[in-house]
Scaffold this motif. Structure first.
Motif, PDB file in Angstrom:
ATOM      1  N   GLU A   1       3.275  -2.797 -10.411  1.00  0.00           N
ATOM      2  CA  GLU A   1       3.348  -1.463 -10.029  1.00  0.00           C
ATOM      3  C   GLU A   1       4.445  -0.978  -8.878  1.00  0.00           C
ATOM      4  O   GLU A   1       4.421  -1.684  -8.031  1.00  0.00           O
ATOM      5  CB  GLU A   1       2.102  -0.732  -9.815  1.00  0.00           C
ATOM      6  CG  GLU A   1       1.890   0.887  -9.839  1.00  0.00           C
ATOM      7  CD  GLU A   1       0.555   1.204  -9.584  1.00  0.00           C
ATOM      8  OE1 GLU A   1      -0.153   2.123  -9.810  1.00  0.00           O
ATOM      9  OE2 GLU A   1      -0.346   0.418  -8.499  1.00  0.00           O
ATOM     10  N   SER A   2       5.109   0.060  -9.369  1.00  0.00           N
ATOM     11  CA  SER A   2       6.171   0.511  -8.270  1.00  0.00           C
ATOM     12  C   SER A   2       5.440   1.503  -7.174  1.00  0.00           C
ATOM     13  O   SER A   2       4.260   1.771  -7.671  1.00  0.00           O
ATOM     14  CB  SER A   2       7.032   1.434  -8.729  1.00  0.00           C
ATOM     15  OG  SER A   2       6.413   2.694  -9.300  1.00  0.00           O
ATOM     16  N   TYR A   3       5.952   1.565  -6.103  1.00  0.00           N
ATOM     17  CA  TYR A   3       5.312   2.281  -5.036  1.00  0.00           C
ATOM     18  C   TYR A   3       5.398   3.696  -5.505  1.00  0.00           C
ATOM     19  O   TYR A   3       4.193   4.370  -5.221  1.00  0.00           O
ATOM     20  CB  TYR A   3       6.254   2.382  -3.685  1.00  0.00           C
ATOM     21  CG  TYR A   3       5.980   0.897  -3.064  1.00  0.00           C
ATOM     22  CD1 TYR A   3       4.910   0.657  -2.104  1.00  0.00           C
ATOM     23  CD2 TYR A   3       7.148  -0.100  -2.935  1.00  0.00           C
ATOM     24  CE1 TYR A   3       4.791  -0.146  -1.222  1.00  0.00           C
ATOM     25  CE2 TYR A   3       7.060  -0.978  -1.976  1.00  0.00           C
ATOM     26  CZ  TYR A   3       6.092  -1.167  -1.217  1.00  0.00           C
ATOM     27  OH  TYR A   3       5.972  -2.357  -0.337  1.00  0.00           O
ATOM     28  N   ASP A   4       6.291   4.391  -5.999  1.00  0.00           N
ATOM     29  CA  ASP A   4       6.136   5.599  -6.673  1.00  0.00           C
ATOM     30  C   ASP A   4       5.146   5.747  -7.578  1.00  0.00           C
ATOM     31  O   ASP A   4       4.473   6.686  -7.617  1.00  0.00           O
ATOM     32  CB  ASP A   4       7.657   6.108  -7.236  1.00  0.00           C
ATOM     33  CG  ASP A   4       8.777   5.967  -6.291  1.00  0.00           C
ATOM     34  OD1 ASP A   4       8.548   6.166  -5.182  1.00  0.00           O
ATOM     35  OD2 ASP A   4       9.788   6.111  -6.735  1.00  0.00           O
ATOM     36  N   ASP A   5       4.883   5.031  -8.523  1.00  0.00           N
ATOM     37  CA  ASP A   5       3.850   5.094  -9.433  1.00  0.00           C
ATOM     38  C   ASP A   5       2.403   5.121  -8.734  1.00  0.00           C
ATOM     39  O   ASP A   5       1.651   5.879  -9.145  1.00  0.00           O
ATOM     40  CB  ASP A   5       3.957   4.034 -10.785  1.00  0.00           C
ATOM     41  CG  ASP A   5       4.863   4.451 -11.610  1.00  0.00           C
ATOM     42  OD1 ASP A   5       5.612   5.544 -11.574  1.00  0.00           O
ATOM     43  OD2 ASP A   5       5.552   3.505 -12.534  1.00  0.00           O
TER      44      ASP A   5
ATOM     45  N   PHE B   1       9.569   7.005   3.672  1.00  0.00           N
ATOM     46  CA  PHE B   1      10.063   5.780   4.392  1.00  0.00           C
ATOM     47  C   PHE B   1       8.848   4.719   4.021  1.00  0.00           C
ATOM     48  O   PHE B   1       7.876   4.943   3.545  1.00  0.00           O
ATOM     49  CB  PHE B   1      10.130   5.988   5.952  1.00  0.00           C
ATOM     50  CG  PHE B   1       8.958   6.292   6.795  1.00  0.00           C
ATOM     51  CD1 PHE B   1       8.103   5.475   7.187  1.00  0.00           C
ATOM     52  CD2 PHE B   1       8.492   7.805   6.863  1.00  0.00           C
ATOM     53  CE1 PHE B   1       7.011   5.829   7.824  1.00  0.00           C
ATOM     54  CE2 PHE B   1       7.483   7.967   7.451  1.00  0.00           C
ATOM     55  CZ  PHE B   1       6.591   7.072   8.163  1.00  0.00           C
ATOM     56  N   LYS B   2       9.163   3.309   4.515  1.00  0.00           N
ATOM     57  CA  LYS B   2       8.507   2.325   4.311  1.00  0.00           C
ATOM     58  C   LYS B   2       8.398   1.498   5.712  1.00  0.00           C
ATOM     59  O   LYS B   2       9.584   1.560   6.283  1.00  0.00           O
ATOM     60  CB  LYS B   2       8.909   1.361   3.148  1.00  0.00           C
ATOM     61  CG  LYS B   2       8.125   0.163   2.798  1.00  0.00           C
ATOM     62  CD  LYS B   2       8.652  -0.391   1.473  1.00  0.00           C
ATOM     63  CE  LYS B   2       9.917  -1.348   1.647  1.00  0.00           C
ATOM     64  NZ  LYS B   2      10.301  -2.121   0.623  1.00  0.00           N
TER      65      LYS B   2
ATOM     66  N   CYS C   1       0.988  -1.248   0.153  1.00  0.00           N
ATOM     67  CA  CYS C   1       0.024   0.002  -0.162  1.00  0.00           C
ATOM     68  C   CYS C   1       0.856   1.234   0.178  1.00  0.00           C
ATOM     69  O   CYS C   1       2.108   1.124   0.399  1.00  0.00           O
ATOM     70  CB  CYS C   1      -0.911  -0.028   1.260  1.00  0.00           C
ATOM     71  SG  CYS C   1      -2.512  -1.245   1.224  1.00  0.00           S
ATOM     72  N   VAL C   2       0.184   2.397  -0.396  1.00  0.00           N
ATOM     73  CA  VAL C   2       0.951   3.830  -0.335  1.00  0.00           C
ATOM     74  C   VAL C   2       0.167   4.590   0.423  1.00  0.00           C
ATOM     75  O   VAL C   2      -1.225   4.391   0.409  1.00  0.00           O
ATOM     76  CB  VAL C   2       1.173   4.332  -1.739  1.00  0.00           C
ATOM     77  CG1 VAL C   2       2.255   3.353  -2.442  1.00  0.00           C
ATOM     78  CG2 VAL C   2       0.108   4.430  -2.555  1.00  0.00           C
ATOM     79  N   PHE C   3       0.638   5.454   1.308  1.00  0.00           N
ATOM     80  CA  PHE C   3       0.136   6.592   1.965  1.00  0.00           C
ATOM     81  C   PHE C   3       0.818   7.936   1.450  1.00  0.00           C
ATOM     82  O   PHE C   3       2.064   8.103   1.553  1.00  0.00           O
ATOM     83  CB  PHE C   3       0.496   6.321   3.585  1.00  0.00           C
ATOM     84  CG  PHE C   3       0.053   4.997   4.132  1.00  0.00           C
ATOM     85  CD1 PHE C   3      -1.262   4.962   4.852  1.00  0.00           C
ATOM     86  CD2 PHE C   3       0.464   3.967   3.840  1.00  0.00           C
ATOM     87  CE1 PHE C   3      -1.614   3.920   5.534  1.00  0.00           C
ATOM     88  CE2 PHE C   3      -0.048   2.760   4.583  1.00  0.00           C
ATOM     89  CZ  PHE C   3      -1.205   2.710   5.229  1.00  0.00           C
TER      90      PHE C   3
ATOM     91  N   TRP D   1       0.483  -5.140   5.673  1.00  0.00           N
ATOM     92  CA  TRP D   1       0.823  -4.835   4.490  1.00  0.00           C
ATOM     93  C   TRP D   1       2.103  -3.907   4.535  1.00  0.00           C
ATOM     94  O   TRP D   1       1.961  -3.221   5.549  1.00  0.00           O
ATOM     95  CB  TRP D   1      -0.179  -3.914   3.801  1.00  0.00           C
ATOM     96  CG  TRP D   1      -1.061  -2.947   4.484  1.00  0.00           C
ATOM     97  CD1 TRP D   1      -0.805  -1.657   4.756  1.00  0.00           C
ATOM     98  CD2 TRP D   1      -2.330  -3.343   4.920  1.00  0.00           C
ATOM     99  NE1 TRP D   1      -1.933  -1.328   5.482  1.00  0.00           N
ATOM    100  CE2 TRP D   1      -2.846  -2.088   5.686  1.00  0.00           C
ATOM    101  CE3 TRP D   1      -3.105  -4.511   4.988  1.00  0.00           C
ATOM    102  CZ2 TRP D   1      -4.043  -2.095   6.250  1.00  0.00           C
ATOM    103  CZ3 TRP D   1      -4.373  -4.466   5.659  1.00  0.00           C
ATOM    104  CH2 TRP D   1      -4.817  -3.189   6.306  1.00  0.00           C
ATOM    105  N   TRP D   2       2.764  -3.864   3.364  1.00  0.00           N
ATOM    106  CA  TRP D   2       3.831  -3.089   3.460  1.00  0.00           C
ATOM    107  C   TRP D   2       3.369  -1.590   3.095  1.00  0.00           C
ATOM    108  O   TRP D   2       2.838  -1.727   2.099  1.00  0.00           O
ATOM    109  CB  TRP D   2       5.153  -3.572   2.372  1.00  0.00           C
ATOM    110  CG  TRP D   2       5.728  -4.521   2.988  1.00  0.00           C
ATOM    111  CD1 TRP D   2       5.925  -5.982   3.090  1.00  0.00           C
ATOM    112  CD2 TRP D   2       7.008  -4.281   3.964  1.00  0.00           C
ATOM    113  NE1 TRP D   2       7.008  -6.378   3.645  1.00  0.00           N
ATOM    114  CE2 TRP D   2       7.756  -5.327   4.313  1.00  0.00           C
ATOM    115  CE3 TRP D   2       7.527  -3.074   4.248  1.00  0.00           C
ATOM    116  CZ2 TRP D   2       8.532  -5.514   5.117  1.00  0.00           C
ATOM    117  CZ3 TRP D   2       8.830  -3.236   5.196  1.00  0.00           C
ATOM    118  CH2 TRP D   2       9.326  -4.499   5.590  1.00  0.00           C
ATOM    119  N   SER D   3       3.753  -0.972   3.667  1.00  0.00           N
ATOM    120  CA  SER D   3       3.347   0.700   3.517  1.00  0.00           C
ATOM    121  C   SER D   3       4.589   1.589   3.191  1.00  0.00           C
ATOM    122  O   SER D   3       5.191   1.917   4.135  1.00  0.00           O
ATOM    123  CB  SER D   3       2.695   1.042   5.013  1.00  0.00           C
ATOM    124  OG  SER D   3       1.771   0.078   5.456  1.00  0.00           O
ATOM    125  N   ALA D   4       4.330   2.221   2.027  1.00  0.00           N
ATOM    126  CA  ALA D   4       5.365   3.223   1.673  1.00  0.00           C
ATOM    127  C   ALA D   4       4.708   4.516   1.792  1.00  0.00           C
ATOM    128  O   ALA D   4       3.326   4.736   1.414  1.00  0.00           O
ATOM    129  CB  ALA D   4       5.775   3.043   0.111  1.00  0.00           C
TER     130      ALA D   4
END
Length: 179
Positions: free
Chosen positions: A75-79, A101-102, A35-37, A113-116
């Motif tokens: 998909e990349s975290y950045d995208d 950070f992640k 996931c991304v935040f 979940w891994w969170s960036a």
């Protein structure tokens, strides 16, 4: 395709892809994913805060100080951070969010979940997706910290975990302002 049918990468404790599954199955079976935040701020430094709609698959109706969501397969975290921020804010042309950070979120009850975590500034108007956002506003740091501390609003637990880590990285303890 419904959100529950979206295909996600399943990852291990080191954030390596070990498989793929439908989002609905990932949630139902407690499979680790990505996931991304994104903390979105206006030029005055106020944070975009919103209440999730009652139809969201995870944490319906709760408040969040981050926009974001799941990272799609391949998909990349950045995208994902840029895509999710533009979708949830209802804007296009957003600057690429800055990676901070992640961390591995794990509530001990099957949600992991891994969170960036990212941050972005947006000077324009926002038009959040009505399917995702029931209410929104920009809150100053003191007001946001007060809402978190006061408990009058129920915030998503993963957002609170990201918020606490962000504040700790910036040298704040307790619910003091981030800036």
């Amino acid at each position: 395709m419904s959100a529950a049918d979206e295909i996600l990468d399943v990852v291990d404790e080191n954030d390596h892809v070990v498989g793929r599954a439908r989002r609905g199955d990932v949630y139902a079976r407690g499979l680790r994913h990505r996931c991304v935040f994104v903390l979105a701020r206006d030029p005055e430094g106020r944070a975009f805060v919103h209440r999730r709609t009652a139809t969201k698959l995870v944490f319906p109706g709760l408040y969040d100080m981050f926009v974001g969501g799941v990272v799609g397969t391949g998909e990349s975290y950045d995208d994902a951070a840029l895509r999710e921020a533009e979708e949830e804010l209802g804007v296009s042309g957003l600057p690429r969010p800055e990676y901070l950070f992640k961390f591995l979120y794990d509530d001990g009850g099957g949600r992991t979940w891994w969170s960036a975590v990212y941050e972005v500034e947006w000077a324009g108007a926002v038009a959040p997706q009505v399917e995702e956002v029931a209410w929104h506003g920009f809150l100053g740091e003191e007001e946001l910290a007060g809402r978190v501390r006061g408990g009058e609003w129920e915030f998503v637990p993963d957002g609170l975990a990201a918020y606490a880590r962000l504040r700790a990285r910036r040298g704040f303890s307790g619910p003091a302002p981030m800036r």
